[in-house]
Enzyme design. Structure first.
Site, PDB file in Angstrom:
ATOM      1  CG  ASN A 213     -24.805  21.741   3.487  1.00  0.00           C
ATOM      2  OD1 ASN A 213     -24.465  21.665   2.231  1.00  0.00           O
ATOM      3  ND2 ASN A 213     -23.452  21.160   4.532  1.00  0.00           N
TER       4      ASN A 213
ATOM      5  CE  LYS B 238     -22.195  21.256   0.649  1.00  0.00           C
ATOM      6  NZ  LYS B 238     -21.448  21.825   1.130  1.00  0.00           N
TER       7      LYS B 238
ATOM      8  CG  ASP C  44     -23.414  18.587   5.813  1.00  0.00           C
ATOM      9  OD1 ASP C  44     -23.046  17.804   5.736  1.00  0.00           O
ATOM     10  OD2 ASP C  44     -22.416  18.903   5.755  1.00  0.00           O
TER      11      ASP C  44
HETATM   12  C1  NAG Z   1     -13.900  17.244  -6.188  1.00  0.00           C
HETATM   13  O1  NAG Z   1     -12.814  16.956  -6.313  1.00  0.00           O
HETATM   14  C2  NAG Z   1     -11.771  16.948  -7.230  1.00  0.00           C
HETATM   15  C3  NAG Z   1     -10.655  16.714  -6.809  1.00  0.00           C
HETATM   16  O2  NAG Z   1      -9.980  17.561  -6.487  1.00  0.00           O
HETATM   17  C4  NAG Z   1     -12.011  17.488  -7.878  1.00  0.00           C
HETATM   18  O3  NAG Z   1     -11.545  18.432  -9.042  1.00  0.00           O
HETATM   19  C5  NAG Z   1     -13.738  19.019  -8.041  1.00  0.00           C
HETATM   20  O4  NAG Z   1     -14.008  19.969  -8.428  1.00  0.00           O
HETATM   21  C6  NAG Z   1     -14.334  18.358  -6.424  1.00  0.00           C
HETATM   22  N1  NAG Z   1     -15.231  18.963  -6.773  1.00  0.00           N
HETATM   23  C7  NAG Z   1     -16.065  19.365  -5.803  1.00  0.00           C
HETATM   24  C8  NAG Z   1     -17.711  19.834  -6.470  1.00  0.00           C
HETATM   25  O5  NAG Z   1     -16.095  19.607  -5.190  1.00  0.00           O
END
Ligand code: NAG
Ligand code: NAG
Ligand code: NAG
Length: 302
Positions: free
Chosen positions: A24, A62, A255
């Site tokens: 993961n 993550k 996970d």
């Molecule tokens: C978390 O969510 C925000 C808003 O959508 C986004 O900008 C960000 O890249 C996300 N980060 C990850 C690691 O998923």
């Protein structure tokens, strides 16, 4: 619109299916190298391996988990260094997920497939940035989306000049803290006009569904049902199987409940190959509705 890449054609042509597999999250260089070595021994080119096309999967960040103190991984820079090492050591293509438009180009220097996470499957700027790299894009279907939405997301990549798209089913939100896998989606998503893949491990996730000892929650999952969903996916003609695999799922920082144990990988794949070869799951039925005459002999049909 651009041309299909040679790598995309290779994935499309992989029989009976291609496999995207790995832990993961990137835990360490050593762990990724070990996991890839062992998975490739099962799928790869040794005399006793199964001869399945492998794409190595692991994530570098993550974020946005329910639990803010959940393990995040090494971050983009260190993560890409590890993935490049795996790629160079084992000559294996890489899939990893991106979350921000600005990451697309950087990640495309190492990854052969850029994955768009399910929660971000409609994000136009992200899809466009990913598509512009020319790499293969795997879009996971949002847990909140109808199968038909994948056509719209795929069209966003095509509009940016990239026809190299895979659409992946990973389950649909089903009430609170649970997902259901609707096998109809494996077929309905074909409307997007691209190969369909199945994430047979996240599909069994129960988001924030596991109570931790001493309080708190983490993602739960129904690991024992992974084979059931995987069998269904290959039987109906999914062209790629995505599977998180771990040598010690109970020690995995994220996970654990939905990673498939490495020691059982070979046995499951042997079965999936047999099922995929036995069905014609990729073919649509053209059902003849004309009435059957009295001289119909059911025995003669078999
Ligand atoms: C978390 O969510 C925000 C808003 O959508 C986004 O900008 C960000 O890249 C996300 N980060 C990850 C690691 O998923
Ligand atoms: C999604 O794509 C379908 C098929 O091309 C189209 O008919 C529909 O209008 C699109 N939906 C939206 C909201 O753009
Ligand atoms: C978050 O995860 C940590 C580490 O697994 C755990 O100790 C803690 O109880 C969790 N907190 C919540 C609110 O779930």
């Amino acid at each position: 619109m651009g041309e299909e890449s040679a790598f995309f054609k290779e994935l499309k042509g992989s029989a009976p299916f291609f496999l995207m597999a790995g832990p993961n999250v990137i835990q360490s260089e050593e762990h990724c190298l070990k996991m890839c070595r062992q998975i490739k021994a099962v799928t790869g080119t040794r005399d006793d391996s199964l001869g399945i096309k492998l794409v190595f999967k692991s994530s570098f960040d993550k974020a946005n988990r329910t639990n803010a103190s959940s393990f995040r991984g090494p971050g983009m820079e260190e993560g890409l260094r590890v993935l490049k090492k795996v790629k160079d050591t084992f000559d294996v293509p890489i899939i990893t997920d991106i979350h921000e438009s600005w990451q697309a180009e950087k990640v495309a220097e190492v990854a052969d497939i850029l994955q768009i996470p399910a929660f971000l499957c409609r994000q136009t700027d992200l899809l466009t940035a990913a598509a512009k790299t020319g790499k293969v894009i795997q879009i996971k279907k949002g847990q909140f989306c109808a199968a038909s939405v994948m056509r719209n997301s795929t069209d966003k990549c095509r509009a940016a000049g990239n026809p190299n798209v895979l659409c992946c089913e990973r389950g649909t939100m089903f009430g609170y803290s649970d997902l259901v896998v609707d096998p109809r989606n494996f077929v309905l998503m074909r409307d997007a006009g691209v190969p369909i893949t199945a994430d047979v491990t996240h599909a069994l996730q129960q988001p924030a569904g596991r109570a931790l000892e001493g309080g708190g929650v983490a993602s739960g999952g129904l690991r024992e049902l992974i084979p059931a969903v995987a069998r269904t996916a290959v039987a109906v003609g999914c062209q790629g199987i995505f599977m998180e695999v771990h040598d010690d799922p109970t020690s995995s920082p994220v996970d654990g409940p939905t990673q498939w144990p490495l020691r059982h990988l070979r046995r499951l794949l042997v079965e999936l190959i047999a099922i995929a070869k036995a069905t014609r799951g990729n073919e649509e039925w053209d059902i003849d509705l004309s009435p059957i005459g009295n001289d119909f002999d059911p025995q003669a049909e078999v």
